[in-house]
Structures are given as C-alpha cells and as structure tokens.
Design a protein around this motif. Structure first.
Motif, mmCIF file in Angstrom:
data_model
loop_
_atom_site.group_PDB
_atom_site.id
_atom_site.type_symbol
_atom_site.label_atom_id
_atom_site.label_comp_id
_atom_site.label_asym_id
_atom_site.label_seq_id
_atom_site.Cartn_x
_atom_site.Cartn_y
_atom_site.Cartn_z
ATOM 1 N N TRP A 150 -3.039 -5.338 12.254
ATOM 2 C CA TRP A 150 -2.935 -6.511 11.380
ATOM 3 C C TRP A 150 -1.519 -6.518 10.805
ATOM 4 C CZ3 TRP A 150 -7.511 -9.426 10.901
ATOM 5 C CH2 TRP A 150 -7.298 -10.659 10.272
ATOM 6 N N ASP A 184 -7.645 -15.938 0.394
ATOM 7 C CA ASP A 184 -6.969 -15.303 1.520
ATOM 8 C C ASP A 184 -6.896 -16.279 2.684
ATOM 9 O OD1 ASP A 184 -6.929 -13.191 -0.165
ATOM 10 O OD2 ASP A 184 -8.566 -12.098 0.794
ATOM 11 N N GLU A 220 -3.555 -13.699 -0.109
ATOM 12 C CA GLU A 220 -3.168 -13.135 1.187
ATOM 13 C C GLU A 220 -2.785 -14.309 2.079
ATOM 14 O OE1 GLU A 220 -6.200 -10.546 2.793
ATOM 15 O OE2 GLU A 220 -6.431 -9.501 0.888
ATOM 16 N N TYR A 248 -5.662 -17.230 6.362
ATOM 17 C CA TYR A 248 -5.201 -16.806 7.688
ATOM 18 C C TYR A 248 -5.351 -17.972 8.656
ATOM 19 C CZ TYR A 248 -5.198 -12.157 5.737
ATOM 20 O OH TYR A 248 -4.905 -11.063 4.955
ATOM 21 N N ASN A 257 -9.914 -12.424 -5.010
ATOM 22 C CA ASN A 257 -9.478 -13.112 -3.781
ATOM 23 C C ASN A 257 -10.681 -13.610 -2.984
ATOM 24 O OD1 ASN A 257 -10.102 -10.401 -3.257
ATOM 25 N ND2 ASN A 257 -8.771 -10.285 -1.472
ATOM 26 N N PHE A 305 -7.659 -0.849 -2.537
ATOM 27 C CA PHE A 305 -8.532 0.019 -1.722
ATOM 28 C C PHE A 305 -8.254 1.495 -2.007
ATOM 29 C CE2 PHE A 305 -8.172 -3.858 0.993
ATOM 30 C CZ PHE A 305 -9.507 -4.230 0.953
ATOM 31 N N PHE A 320 0.112 -11.096 3.228
ATOM 32 C CA PHE A 320 -0.602 -9.889 3.657
ATOM 33 C C PHE A 320 0.014 -9.455 4.969
ATOM 34 C CE2 PHE A 320 -3.628 -7.184 5.658
ATOM 35 C CZ PHE A 320 -4.110 -6.436 4.610
ATOM 36 N N TRP A 355 -7.904 -6.495 14.475
ATOM 37 C CA TRP A 355 -8.261 -5.084 14.264
ATOM 38 C C TRP A 355 -8.153 -4.363 15.614
ATOM 39 C CZ3 TRP A 355 -12.980 -4.818 10.353
ATOM 40 C CH2 TRP A 355 -12.521 -5.214 9.091
ATOM 41 N N ASN A 360 -12.385 -6.838 -3.743
ATOM 42 C CA ASN A 360 -11.714 -7.539 -2.658
ATOM 43 C C ASN A 360 -12.753 -8.290 -1.844
ATOM 44 O OD1 ASN A 360 -8.888 -7.523 -1.151
ATOM 45 N ND2 ASN A 360 -10.483 -7.481 0.416
ATOM 46 N N GLU A 361 -12.635 -9.605 -1.830
ATOM 47 C CA GLU A 361 -13.502 -10.467 -1.028
ATOM 48 C C GLU A 361 -14.981 -10.136 -1.222
ATOM 49 O OE1 GLU A 361 -11.888 -10.283 2.958
ATOM 50 O OE2 GLU A 361 -10.380 -11.771 2.462
ATOM 51 N N TYR A 400 0.849 -1.200 0.000
ATOM 52 C CA TYR A 400 0.000 0.000 0.000
ATOM 53 C C TYR A 400 0.878 1.242 0.000
ATOM 54 C CZ TYR A 400 -3.391 -3.563 1.126
ATOM 55 O OH TYR A 400 -4.169 -4.698 1.073
ATOM 56 N N GLU A 434 -6.708 -1.281 10.345
ATOM 57 C CA GLU A 434 -5.852 -2.477 10.428
ATOM 58 C C GLU A 434 -4.450 -2.201 10.980
ATOM 59 O OE1 GLU A 434 -6.224 -4.575 6.706
ATOM 60 O OE2 GLU A 434 -8.175 -5.330 7.357
ATOM 61 N N ARG A 460 -15.491 -0.495 4.919
ATOM 62 C CA ARG A 460 -15.358 -0.843 3.509
ATOM 63 C C ARG A 460 -16.484 -1.818 3.180
ATOM 64 N NH1 ARG A 460 -10.263 -5.167 3.686
ATOM 65 N NH2 ARG A 460 -11.138 -6.334 5.416
HETATM 66 C C1 GAL Z 1 -8.614 -9.778 4.376
HETATM 67 C C2 GAL Z 1 -8.754 -8.607 3.455
HETATM 68 C C3 GAL Z 1 -7.569 -7.674 3.579
HETATM 69 C C4 GAL Z 1 -7.322 -7.359 5.015
HETATM 70 C C5 GAL Z 1 -7.133 -8.623 5.796
HETATM 71 C C6 GAL Z 1 -6.925 -8.364 7.257
HETATM 72 O O1 GAL Z 1 -9.793 -10.465 4.558
HETATM 73 O O2 GAL Z 1 -8.844 -9.010 2.124
HETATM 74 O O3 GAL Z 1 -7.839 -6.478 2.890
HETATM 75 O O4 GAL Z 1 -8.384 -6.628 5.495
HETATM 76 O O5 GAL Z 1 -8.276 -9.419 5.675
HETATM 77 O O6 GAL Z 1 -8.073 -7.891 7.914
#
Ligand code: GAL
Length: 685
Positions: free
Chosen positions: A366, A275, A315, A277, A252, A40, A353, A323, A144-145, A11, A363, A106
């Motif tokens: 994050w 994505d 991601e 996680y 994504n 974004f 990510f 958050w 995005n998502e 970013y 974030e 968002r």
């Molecule tokens: C993902 C999203 C990212 C970022 C990440 C962490 O779901 O695509 O933009 O927000 O989570 O919250």
C-alpha cells in the motif's frame, strides 16, 4: 492549528529512529504541517498491561515539532495487542458463521466486551493524560474505521447477544409486544423468554443473497450493532473530552460504508473525517460498472452532509494500493486532481495515506508518498506542488456549498435491503448513485442526507427506493411537500414499516396520496439471457414537454394505476405494455414525481432536468461528462472548481471571467482545462 491542514499518516514505529529526522525534513520541504500518529501502535505504547512507554513517541513528536509539524493522535484501539488477547480471548469477535476471529490482523475486537472496554479506558486515559498539555497535539482520531470486525460484518458473541436482548427489552418493553411487532407467529418463532432471542447468524439457510431470518429481527440487530459502535466511540469521546477539553475529536469514516449510522456516529465528533481511495472500489459498495469520479463525489457529499459542514480527508490516496496485489499507480496529475476534488466538495484538511511505504506487515504494497527506498519521486513532487497550491485557496476551503437538492440515503433501507435484496439487480447505493450521477453530470450541487436531519431548506428531495418508511418521516414528507417541496420517489418505496413488516396497503403505502398513483403489479427485471420471461431491459416512452423520448428501463418495473396524477412515462412492450411508469402529482404547493422503474442514464438525465426546471433550481455550468464543475460561494463571491478526469484537454465556458487561483492568472469566461488538470476560478463581475 495551522490552516489548511496538509499532512500524512506517519508510522515512526515502523522504521528506525535514525530515519525520523530525514522524514521530518522531507515533510517540511513538501509543505506538510500535520501528521497523524499512533493509531495502530498499542503494543509499543503499552507493551504490558498498565506498563506505558511514551518515550519513543515523544521523541518522534519532538523531531516533527522542530520541523513545524503538528500532530493528530490516534487512539490505538483498532489493533489490540497479543498480550491483551492472551489474557482476554473473549475480546475476539465472533462472525456470522459463528467463528471466533484469531489474532493476526486488526479490528479483532468486539465493541461490547467489558474486558475490551476496560483495556480501552486504560490506554486512552494514559495517552490523554500524557498528551493533554502537549503543544503540538491539537486533535484525536478515535480508533480507526469503526464498524466492522476483522472476520465478518457484525459480532455475534455472547456479550453482543446478551446486550441485544437487553436492548430489545428496553425498546419493546414486553415479549408480547415484540412477538406481535416482529410477527414471530410465522413458523412458530414466538419467544417466551428474552434469553431465547438469538442473533441473526448464518446458521439458517440461505446464506446468500440476503438472510432467511425474520426481517424485523434482522433489522433490529443491524440497528443494535450500529448503536454498539456509537456507544463504543462515546466511551472514548468521554475520556478525551474530560482530559483534553481543548483538543478536537474526529474519527476516520469510510464514505459509503453501510454498517454504522454515520449521522449518529458523527454527532459526538467535532469534525468528520474520512478515508478516500478513488482508485479502490470500496468492497461494500455495490455500484454497477466502475467506481468513478461521480461515486467519489457522492461519498464526499455524504461526508459533508453528516454535520452539514466542511470535513477532513484523513487518508487521501497517495500511490498504488493493495495488500496482496498492487493496483495501477495514479497517473501523473491524478493525486493532485483527487485532492482538489476533495477540497471542492468541502474538505478543509488533506492527510495522505501514508508517508513512507511500509517494509513490513500486511500493507507492504500500500504505497505512500515515498516509495520503499524512502527517496522522494514523482508522487512526492506532485504532492509538494499541491500543498503549495492549496495555500493560494485560503479561506475558500471553508466556503459554503450551496445545495438546493438533497438525496436521502436511509440506513434502515440499507439494512432492510441487506436482509432482502429484493432482486439480484437491485442495489440501493447503485440506485442512489444513478440519481446522484444525473445531477453530478449537470454540475448541480447535492447534499446527501438521512431521514434524521431536516430537509426543510431544500427545494428538491430525491428519495430513491425509500423501502422502510417510519410514520414520522411520512408525516414530515407530507408537510414539506404541501408547503412547496418537490419530492422524487421511486419503486420499492413505502414498502415496510419501521418494524420491517410489509404494509397492508397498495404501494407506496402511506405515500400513495402524495403520488396520486399506486402500484397494482410489479416485476423484477433480470438481465437478458438469464432465461426468464421478464428479461430486461424493457423500454418506455418518456413524454417531457410534448416530446417523446425512448428510454431503457432495468432492475424493476411497477405497474401503476393513476387516480390523480399526470403520466410522464409509459411502458412499451413487456408485461405492463401501455401502463404508466412515471407520474407527476401536484400536492398542495409542491409536487411529487414517482418513477416506477430504474431509468437508463439518458432517461435519468432528462427526467431530472425537467424536475430541476420545474423546481426553479439554478442549473449547473454545462461541461463534458469527464469534467466536474463545483461551485462554492464565499462572502458573496462565486468560485468554480473545474476538474478534468480525462487525459484530454477540454474547453469550458464559465458564467463569468475571473482569476484562476492556483496560478494567479486572469481568465476569460472560456477556459481550457488540460488532461487530469484542475482550475479554481474566482469569478469577477
Ligand atoms: C484504510 C485504513 C488504513 C490503511 C489503508 C490501506 O482503510 O484506515 O489504516 O489500512 O486503508 O489499507
């Protein structure tokens, strides 16, 4: 396109331009060859309606290119800017409670709003025209998502309502037909004009769990909403295909996210990305217990199944997340392990990510590869090393994933259970996860599919709780089993027709000739201590090859009457004491196993073990529970990914000796994999 793609979400708009060269240099040193940008950045790319500014992005890209880094551009439509919302407040979605979202997060847009479509066209066309010939740009991520709204699950604004009415008109043709198929005679809900049809808001009781709305109406609205996201994506795909035909298009996705039919969403994309996680239980996945490596593996397999081929991780978790709160940090080795798990299951691109942890915005907590102070540390070093190791895998990242087993996860079932969860203990994804885990524990490769792709090539199809059964699916299942397929069905299958009406036959409805047994009674099992007579878990005896096993059962019990099937399991105790619980029927050249309850892990493993044996499916390499072994096949050679999720070293016996590719050393059949470590072994005859 440089291969394998190894990258980060970046970013440049979050920091001052002086930082960009440092970032590009550090990325290059870490082996990063790809960044995802701008998804974004709408307010910077179009500060006023129709007034575009690409200069800053051009400059950032130029710096990246000078360091050998290529670009995936995101269309920025997940973050509509304040000026757009000010001019067109109707873009803001309306949630299940009838509340219109405010500006401030968002995903604050409705996918059917004409004003949003116009604004989308303008920004996507401008970006596509500006970057169509850019040598560094090779792919686009749309939005995005996609799939949910900032303040709820589905949008209920007047545009969606009108579009839903139109969609119903196309689908049903006449109100008489709709009224009849939805059974609106119940409680005098018959419609005499299309405009009377609402959307299933939470303005009728009870709000939770499930919905008090007519289930047929509810399921159709879920289908309609899913299609509106697919159409919204299609709007962008069309523009990008026209203007940038040489670029790849992806989006994504979110693994087990339930509100969009991902098979249909993926059809318009060149490549699926998602994505991942692993430390973050997805809020929508109702798994019992903890989010574990088997759930992550299941999400990977679902993503691979969408197009039946390799995919990208757009991601990949790179640090502690959160958050408002900060989750525990990945332990040393875990980011590398998660990355190799992704590659093992079919990811041919890894994008972390994010690059630099943001100092501003929602974030801030994050964490990216670099911490807030921008200095490379432990996680940077681990990712750098991982990138270097991936180079040793070469074409292996695109190798085949030879699965003989498929698990069917149906969007219709997900949405119908959303309306009627059936019992508090029943979660559709948890049921799928239990079967998946049984195969995962024995390292047997599985594809996750929906009803739509063909299952003809699999030897074994497991369709837990196939709640909504379309007629054509029933016909295909019959033909496939008759021709030799092995099908596993479980309780709450064949309950509903495609209109989400309960069938008027004994369960499992149209599948009961396949099972040779039918349901004569059933009960929900609630956890012990809830004060109801049917407090579970109950127990059953599973008889496999003459041996009796005592197994726990929870969630649900079907009382079965057998006409023409072998009884494999019998209830002991409880209301159905002595009744059949698990059956096996030979049908044509195939066989069908019906499981009337939810078995504990031991039972699940025993039963699936027997099914695998009977089906002649090559068993996986045995390993302790904390070690996953994934087999890939490339040009006739076997490769084994050995992934250890525990902190303790483990000894594994592989079927052949070989070369460990990450280190280049020769290994015998017996290998030691250290805690949180992974090996990739190319077998040698
Ligand atoms: C993902 C999203 C990212 C970022 C990440 C962490 O779901 O695509 O933009 O927000 O989570 O919250």
């Amino acid at each position: 396109m440089t291969h394998p793609l190894f990258g980060a979400a970046y970013y440049p708009e979050h920091c001052s331009a002086e930082r960009w060269s440092t970032d590009a240099r550090l990325m290059q040193q870490a082996g990063i060859n790809t960044v995802r940008l701008a998804e974004f950045a709408w307010s910077r790319l179009e500060p006023k309606a129709g007034d575009f500014d690409f200069a800053w992005l051009d400059e950032a890209i130029q710096i990246l290119v000078a360091h050998g880094i290529q670009v995936i551009l995101g269309t920025p439509t997940a973050a509509p800017p304040a000026w757009l919302i000010q001019t067109h407040p109707e873009i803001l979605p309306v949630n299940e409670d009838g509340q219109r979202a405010g500006f401030g997060m968002r995903r604050h847009y409705c996918p059917t709003q004409p004003a949003f479509h116009a604004a989308t066209r303008r920004i996507v066309q401008a970006m596509a025209r500006h970057y169509q010939q850019h040598p560094a740009v090779f792919a686009w991520q749309i939005d995005n998502e996609l799939g949910n709204i900032t303040n709820g699950i589905r949008c209920h604004c007047s545009s969606c309502r009108t579009a839903f009415q139109y969609w119903l008109r196309q689908r049903y043709g006449s109100l008489e037909r709709l009224n009849s198929l939805w059974g609106t005679v119940f409680w005098s809900q018959e419609y005499s004009a299309w405009e009377q049809i609402p959307t299933p808001m939470r303005n009728v009781r009870p709000a939770s769990p499930g919905s008090a709305h007519n289930p047929s109406f509810y399921l159709d609205f879920a289908r309609f909403t899913s299609e509106s996201w697919i159409q919204y994506q299609q709007l962008q795909v069309q523009i990008l295909r026209d203007l940038c035909p040489q670029h790849l298009i992806t989006h994504n996705l979110m693994g087990l996210f339930p509100y969009v039919d991902y098979v249909k969403l993926a059809q318009d994309l060149d490549v699926v990305s998602w994505d991942n996680y692993p430390r973050l239980p997805a809020p929508w996945s109702a798994f019992k217990g903890n989010w574990s490596p088997s759930h992550v593996a299941m999400a990977h397999d679902l993503m691979r199944g969408l197009k039946g081929r390799t995919y990208w991780v757009m991601e990949q978790q790179a640090g502690p997340s959160g958050w408002g709160r900060i989750s525990p940090t990945p332990l040393p080795g875990e980011i590398r392990l998660w990355t190799l798990q992704s590659v093992a299951h079919g990811a041919e691109a890894i994008v972390y990510f994010s690059w630099l942890t943001s100092h501003v915005g929602t974030e801030q907590y994050w964490h990216g590869i670099l911490p807030h102070d921008g200095t490379p540390g432990r996680r940077y070093e681990e990712i750098r090393q991982t990138g270097e190791e991936l180079q040793h895998l070469g074409a292996l990242v695109t190798a085949d994933f030879p699965a003989e087993v498929a698990i069917l996860r149906s969007y219709d079932a997900l949405w119908a259970f959303e309306a009627q969860p059936t019992t508090e203990e029943l979660s559709y994804d948890d049921q799928i996860g239990r079967y998946y885990r049984a195969f995962w524990r024995s390292n047997v490769a599985v594809d996750l599919i929906t009803e739509d792709p063909s299952w003809e090539s699999y030897k074994l199809l497991v369709a837990p709780c196939l709640f909504v059964l379309r007629e054509e699916v029933s016909t295909r299942l019959h033909a496939w089993v008759e021709a030799g397929g092995t099908l596993v069905l479980s309780f709450r299958s064949g309950v509903k027709d495609k209109y989400n009406r309960v069938v008027d036959q004994p369960l499992p409805g149209a599948l009961r000739d396949l099972t040779g047994a039918h349901v004569i009674d059933y009960t929900a099992l609630l956890p012990t201590g809830t004060g109801v007579p049917c407090g579970g878990p109950e127990s059953l005896e599973l008889v496999l090859d003459g041996t009796i096993y005592h197994i726990g059962a929870d969630v649900w019990m079907d009382d079965l009457e057998v006409n023409d099937a072998e009884v494999l399991g019998t209830y002991r105790g409880g209301p159905f004491d002595g009744s059949p619980a698990v059956t096996l029927k030979r049908f044509g050249a195939g066989r069908v196993i019906y499981v009337g309850t939810s078995l504990d892990d031991v039972g699940q493993a025993l039963l699936m073990g027997k099914v695998l044996d009977e089906t002649g499916i090559t068993s996986g390499v045995p390993s302790p529970d904390s070690v996953e072994i994934v087999r890939r096949v490339h040009e006739g050679t076997d490769y084994w990914f050995v992934l250890n999720y525990s902190p303790v070293a483990q000894e594994i016996r592989l079927p052949a000796r070989g070369i460990e590719l990450l280190t280049g050393r020769a290994v015998t059949e017996t290998v030691i994999v250290n805690g949180f470590d992974a090996l990739v072994v190319r077998s040698q005859p």
